[in-house]
Design a protein around this motif. Structure first.
Motif, PDB file in Angstrom:
ATOM      1  N   VAL A   1       7.947   1.081 -14.333  1.00 17.84           N
ATOM      2  CA  VAL A   1       7.613   0.756 -13.583  1.00 17.84           C
ATOM      3  C   VAL A   1       8.689   1.244 -12.178  1.00 17.84           C
ATOM      4  O   VAL A   1       7.685   1.095 -11.119  1.00 17.84           O
ATOM      5  N   PHE A   2       9.611   1.859 -12.382  1.00 11.50           N
ATOM      6  CA  PHE A   2      10.187   2.677 -11.260  1.00 11.50           C
ATOM      7  C   PHE A   2       9.548   4.252 -10.605  1.00 11.50           C
ATOM      8  O   PHE A   2       8.885   4.114  -9.671  1.00 11.50           O
ATOM      9  N   LEU A   3       8.938   4.437 -11.600  1.00 10.52           N
ATOM     10  CA  LEU A   3       8.214   5.449 -12.228  1.00 10.52           C
ATOM     11  C   LEU A   3       6.797   5.276 -10.978  1.00 10.52           C
ATOM     12  O   LEU A   3       6.450   5.831 -10.195  1.00 10.52           O
ATOM     13  N   GLU A   4       6.126   4.267 -11.466  1.00 13.19           N
ATOM     14  CA  GLU A   4       4.597   3.716 -10.648  1.00 13.19           C
ATOM     15  C   GLU A   4       5.251   3.590  -9.013  1.00 13.19           C
ATOM     16  O   GLU A   4       4.082   3.864  -8.334  1.00 13.19           O
ATOM     17  N   ALA A   5       6.485   3.018  -8.178  1.00 13.23           N
ATOM     18  CA  ALA A   5       6.526   2.393  -7.590  1.00 13.23           C
ATOM     19  C   ALA A   5       7.010   3.982  -6.875  1.00 13.23           C
ATOM     20  O   ALA A   5       6.044   3.777  -5.417  1.00 13.23           O
ATOM     21  N   VAL A   6       7.348   5.221  -7.593  1.00 19.34           N
ATOM     22  CA  VAL A   6       7.996   6.062  -6.596  1.00 19.34           C
ATOM     23  C   VAL A   6       6.850   7.206  -6.654  1.00 19.34           C
ATOM     24  O   VAL A   6       6.335   7.007  -5.519  1.00 19.34           O
ATOM     25  N   VAL A   7       5.725   6.559  -7.773  1.00 20.06           N
ATOM     26  CA  VAL A   7       4.245   7.716  -6.613  1.00 20.06           C
ATOM     27  C   VAL A   7       3.465   6.715  -6.703  1.00 20.06           C
ATOM     28  O   VAL A   7       3.248   7.429  -5.224  1.00 20.06           O
ATOM     29  N   LEU A   8       3.046   5.627  -5.924  1.00 20.34           N
ATOM     30  CA  LEU A   8       2.565   4.738  -4.876  1.00 20.34           C
ATOM     31  C   LEU A   8       3.023   5.130  -3.788  1.00 20.34           C
ATOM     32  O   LEU A   8       2.473   5.126  -3.108  1.00 20.34           O
ATOM     33  N   ALA A   9       4.742   4.798  -4.061  1.00 24.52           N
ATOM     34  CA  ALA A   9       5.533   4.989  -2.021  1.00 24.52           C
ATOM     35  C   ALA A   9       5.371   6.359  -2.208  1.00 24.52           C
ATOM     36  O   ALA A   9       4.959   7.000  -0.720  1.00 24.52           O
ATOM     37  N   PHE A  10       4.899   7.505  -3.422  1.00 20.56           N
ATOM     38  CA  PHE A  10       4.516   9.209  -1.955  1.00 20.56           C
ATOM     39  C   PHE A  10       2.951   9.266  -1.660  1.00 20.56           C
ATOM     40  O   PHE A  10       2.612   9.478  -0.937  1.00 20.56           O
ATOM     41  N   MET A  11       2.250   8.508  -2.166  1.00 24.85           N
ATOM     42  CA  MET A  11       0.966   7.939  -2.063  1.00 24.85           C
ATOM     43  C   MET A  11       0.813   7.423  -0.997  1.00 24.85           C
ATOM     44  O   MET A  11      -0.133   8.021   0.162  1.00 24.85           O
ATOM     45  N   TRP A  12       1.601   5.877  -0.234  1.00 24.57           N
ATOM     46  CA  TRP A  12       0.982   5.852   0.408  1.00 24.57           C
ATOM     47  C   TRP A  12       1.377   6.359   1.564  1.00 24.57           C
ATOM     48  O   TRP A  12       0.768   6.674   2.855  1.00 24.57           O
ATOM     49  N   VAL A  13       2.677   7.153   1.288  1.00 30.77           N
ATOM     50  CA  VAL A  13       3.320   7.628   2.565  1.00 30.77           C
ATOM     51  C   VAL A  13       2.910   8.800   2.958  1.00 30.77           C
ATOM     52  O   VAL A  13       2.557   9.488   3.755  1.00 30.77           O
ATOM     53  N   SER A  14       2.029   9.758   2.209  1.00 31.37           N
ATOM     54  CA  SER A  14       1.073  11.143   2.762  1.00 31.37           C
ATOM     55  C   SER A  14      -0.184  10.247   3.331  1.00 31.37           C
ATOM     56  O   SER A  14       0.081  10.606   4.107  1.00 31.37           O
TER      57      SER A  14
ATOM     58  N   MET B   1     -12.080  17.324  20.821  1.00 30.77           N
ATOM     59  CA  MET B   1     -10.723  17.752  21.491  1.00 30.77           C
ATOM     60  C   MET B   1      -9.871  17.672  19.729  1.00 30.77           C
ATOM     61  O   MET B   1      -8.803  17.445  19.884  1.00 30.77           O
ATOM     62  N   VAL B   2     -10.589  16.477  18.998  1.00 33.48           N
ATOM     63  CA  VAL B   2     -10.042  16.434  17.980  1.00 33.48           C
ATOM     64  C   VAL B   2     -10.260  17.462  16.472  1.00 33.48           C
ATOM     65  O   VAL B   2     -11.823  17.214  16.659  1.00 33.48           O
ATOM     66  N   ARG B   3      -9.343  17.732  15.199  1.00 32.03           N
ATOM     67  CA  ARG B   3     -10.024  18.486  14.421  1.00 32.03           C
ATOM     68  C   ARG B   3     -10.369  16.874  13.485  1.00 32.03           C
ATOM     69  O   ARG B   3      -9.956  15.920  12.953  1.00 32.03           O
ATOM     70  N   ARG B   4     -11.505  17.693  12.403  1.00 27.42           N
ATOM     71  CA  ARG B   4     -11.673  16.367  11.499  1.00 27.42           C
ATOM     72  C   ARG B   4     -10.815  16.191  10.379  1.00 27.42           C
ATOM     73  O   ARG B   4     -10.510  16.880   9.988  1.00 27.42           O
ATOM     74  N   PRO B   5     -10.484  14.873  10.124  1.00 21.87           N
ATOM     75  CA  PRO B   5      -9.110  14.773   8.775  1.00 21.87           C
ATOM     76  C   PRO B   5      -9.428  15.214   7.710  1.00 21.87           C
ATOM     77  O   PRO B   5     -11.065  14.721   7.208  1.00 21.87           O
ATOM     78  N   GLU B   6      -8.875  14.777   6.819  1.00 21.72           N
ATOM     79  CA  GLU B   6      -9.456  15.205   5.507  1.00 21.72           C
ATOM     80  C   GLU B   6      -9.077  14.126   4.466  1.00 21.72           C
ATOM     81  O   GLU B   6      -9.333  14.190   3.313  1.00 21.72           O
ATOM     82  N   PHE B   7      -8.843  12.631   5.074  1.00 24.48           N
ATOM     83  CA  PHE B   7      -9.477  11.496   4.371  1.00 24.48           C
ATOM     84  C   PHE B   7     -10.409  10.932   4.271  1.00 24.48           C
ATOM     85  O   PHE B   7     -11.101  11.619   5.624  1.00 24.48           O
ATOM     86  N   LEU B   8     -10.574  10.239   3.940  1.00 24.43           N
ATOM     87  CA  LEU B   8     -11.981   9.417   3.459  1.00 24.43           C
ATOM     88  C   LEU B   8     -12.666   9.326   4.352  1.00 24.43           C
ATOM     89  O   LEU B   8     -13.681   9.751   4.782  1.00 24.43           O
ATOM     90  N   GLU B   9     -11.522   7.545   4.865  1.00 25.68           N
ATOM     91  CA  GLU B   9     -12.192   7.271   5.584  1.00 25.68           C
ATOM     92  C   GLU B   9     -12.080   7.752   6.783  1.00 25.68           C
ATOM     93  O   GLU B   9     -12.688   7.774   8.238  1.00 25.68           O
TER      94      GLU B   9
END
Length: 334
Positions: free
Chosen positions: A42-55, A83-91
Motif C-alpha cells: 500500500v505504501f509503495l503504491e501511494a508513493v509511486v502515485l504521489a510521485f507521478m502526480w507531482v511530476s 510565445m510558448v513551447r509545446r508541452p511534454e504531456f499528451l493533454e
C-alpha cells in the motif's frame, strides 16, 4: 494551475485508490498476512502515485503558467503559440496543436484582411488620381468660359463611370445581398449600356454593330450592364484613331449562350492576355494610356464567378480585342 484544482480534478481516482488500499488491507487481515507486507504494498503504491502526480502537476503548472502569463502580456493574443513551447504531456500537446491550428487560421485571416485593406487603399488612391482628371477638365472649361457641350458631357460621364466602378467594387465582396437572377434580353441590356455611354461613343465616332443579340439569358441585369459598361469603356480608352468599332455578337448551343464584345483598337500583347483579369493589372496599354486603374475586368471576372458565368478574353496586338461572357441555359426560367 493550482494544486487544489489539480487534486479536485482527480478526486474520483483518489477515492478509487483509497478503496483499493482498504481492500488490500482487509484481504491481508483475512489471509492473516503480516501487516508489514500488505502495508509495504500500500505504501509503495501511494508513493509511486504521489510521485507521478507531482511530476504531472509540475509539467502542467509550468505550461499553463507560462501560457497565461504570456497571454496576459501579449497585445495580439492570437500570436500566443509563438510565445510558448509545446508541452511534454499528451493533454497539453493536443491542446497546443489545436490552439496552433486555430492561431494559424486566424493569422492567415488577419493577413488576408490586411492585404485586402492595402489593396483597397491602393485602388482608392488610383481612383482619386483618375477621377481628378475629368474634374480638372471641367474646372478648366468653367474657368475659361469656353464650354464644348460634347466634351463637357464626356467628362461628366467619366466621373459617373468612376463612381459606379468603385461602388460595384465594394459590392462585389458580398453580391448575394445585391443581385437578382431573372430573365434578361441581351439586346435590351446592350442598348441601355450604349445609351449610357453615348457621349463617349459619339465623341470617338464609333461604329456599332449587333448580330443575333435578340436572346434571353438568366442573370442579374444590373451586373451585366455594369460589366458591358466596363468592356465598352476599355474599348473607348484603347481605341485607334482610324475607324473605331465595337461589335456585339451572340452564339448559342443547347447548353450555353455566349455574348462577345469585340473592338478594333490597340489590342493586347500576348504576354498580357493571361493577366488582364488580375487586380490592378494595366500591362503595356496601361502605360500608354494614363486613365487606367486595371480594376474593370477584375471586377467583371469576380462577378461572373459569383453569378455562375464564365468570362475570357482574346486579343491580337494592333488588330482586335474580344471579350466573351458565357451564360448557362436554365430551362426553368426560359
Amino acid at each position: 494551475m493550482r494544486g487544489r484544482d489539480f487534486l479536485k480534478e482527480r478526486a474520483g481516482w483518489i477515492a478509487i485508490l483509497s478503496l483499493q488500499m482498504l481492500l488490500v488491507a482487509l484481504i491481508g487481515f483475512a489471509l492473516e498476512v503480516h501487516p508489514f507486507f500488505w502495508g509495504s504494498v500500500v505504501f509503495l503504491e501511494a508513493v509511486v502515485l504521489a510521485f507521478m502526480w507531482v511530476s504531472e502537476y509540475q509539467k502542467k503548472h509550468a505550461f499553463y503558467g507560462e501560457l497565461f502569463h504570456n497571454l496576459e502580456e501579449l497585445d495580439k493574443k492570437y500570436l500566443i503559440t509563438e510565445m510558448v513551447r509545446r508541452p511534454e504531456f499528451l493533454e497539453g500537446q493536443l491542446f497546443y496543436d489545436a490552439l496552433y491550428d486555430i492561431d494559424k487560421s486566424m493569422n492567415e485571416r488577419v493577413g488576408d484582411m490586411g492585404r485586402l485593406v492595402r489593396e483597397f487603399k491602393d485602388y482608392v488612391e488610383m481612383w482619386i488620381h483618375e477621377i481628378k482628371i475629368p474634374i480638372s477638365a471641367l474646372s478648366l472649361m468653367n474657368y475659361n468660359e469656353k464650354i464644348d457641350i460634347g466634351s463637357y458631357r464626356v467628362q461628366v460621364a467619366k466621373i459617373s463611370q468612376y463612381v459606379e466602378q468603385i461602388l460595384y467594387y465594394v459590392r462585389a465582396d458580398a453580391p448575394q445581398k445585391d443581385y437578382l437572377m431573372k430573365k434578361c434580353r441581351l439586346d435590351q441590356l446592350i442598348n441601355e449600356v450604349l445609351l449610357e455611354h453615348k457621349e463617349e461613343l459619339i465623341e470617338g465616332h464609333f461604329k456599332i454593330s449587333k448580330e443575333n443579340t435578340e436572346v434571353t439569358v438568366v442573370s442579374d441585369a444590373k451586373w451585366i450592364k455594369f460589366m458591358l459598361g466596363q468592356i465598352i469603356s476599355n474599348s473607348v480608352k484603347y481605341q485607334k484613331p482610324s475607324k473605331p468599332y465595337i461589335g456585339f455578337s451572340v452564339e448559342e448551343d443547347c447548353d450555353m449562350v455566349r455574348l462577345s464584345v469585340e473592338d478594333h483598337g490597340l489590342g493586347i500583347c500576348s504576354g498580357d492576355v493571361q493577366r488582364v483579369f488580375e487586380k490592378s493589372f494595366t500591362g503595356e496599354n496601361g502605360r500608354k494610356v494614363s486613365a487606367s486603374t486595371g480594376m474593370g475586368l477584375y471586377i467583371c471576372r469576380k462577378m461572373c464567378e459569383k453569378l455562375g458565368h464564365r468570362i475570357w478574353l482574346e486579343s491580337e496586338e494592333g488588330k482586335y480585342t474580344r471579350v466573351t461572357i458565357e451564360f448557362g441555359r436554365d430551362d426553368y426560367y426560359l
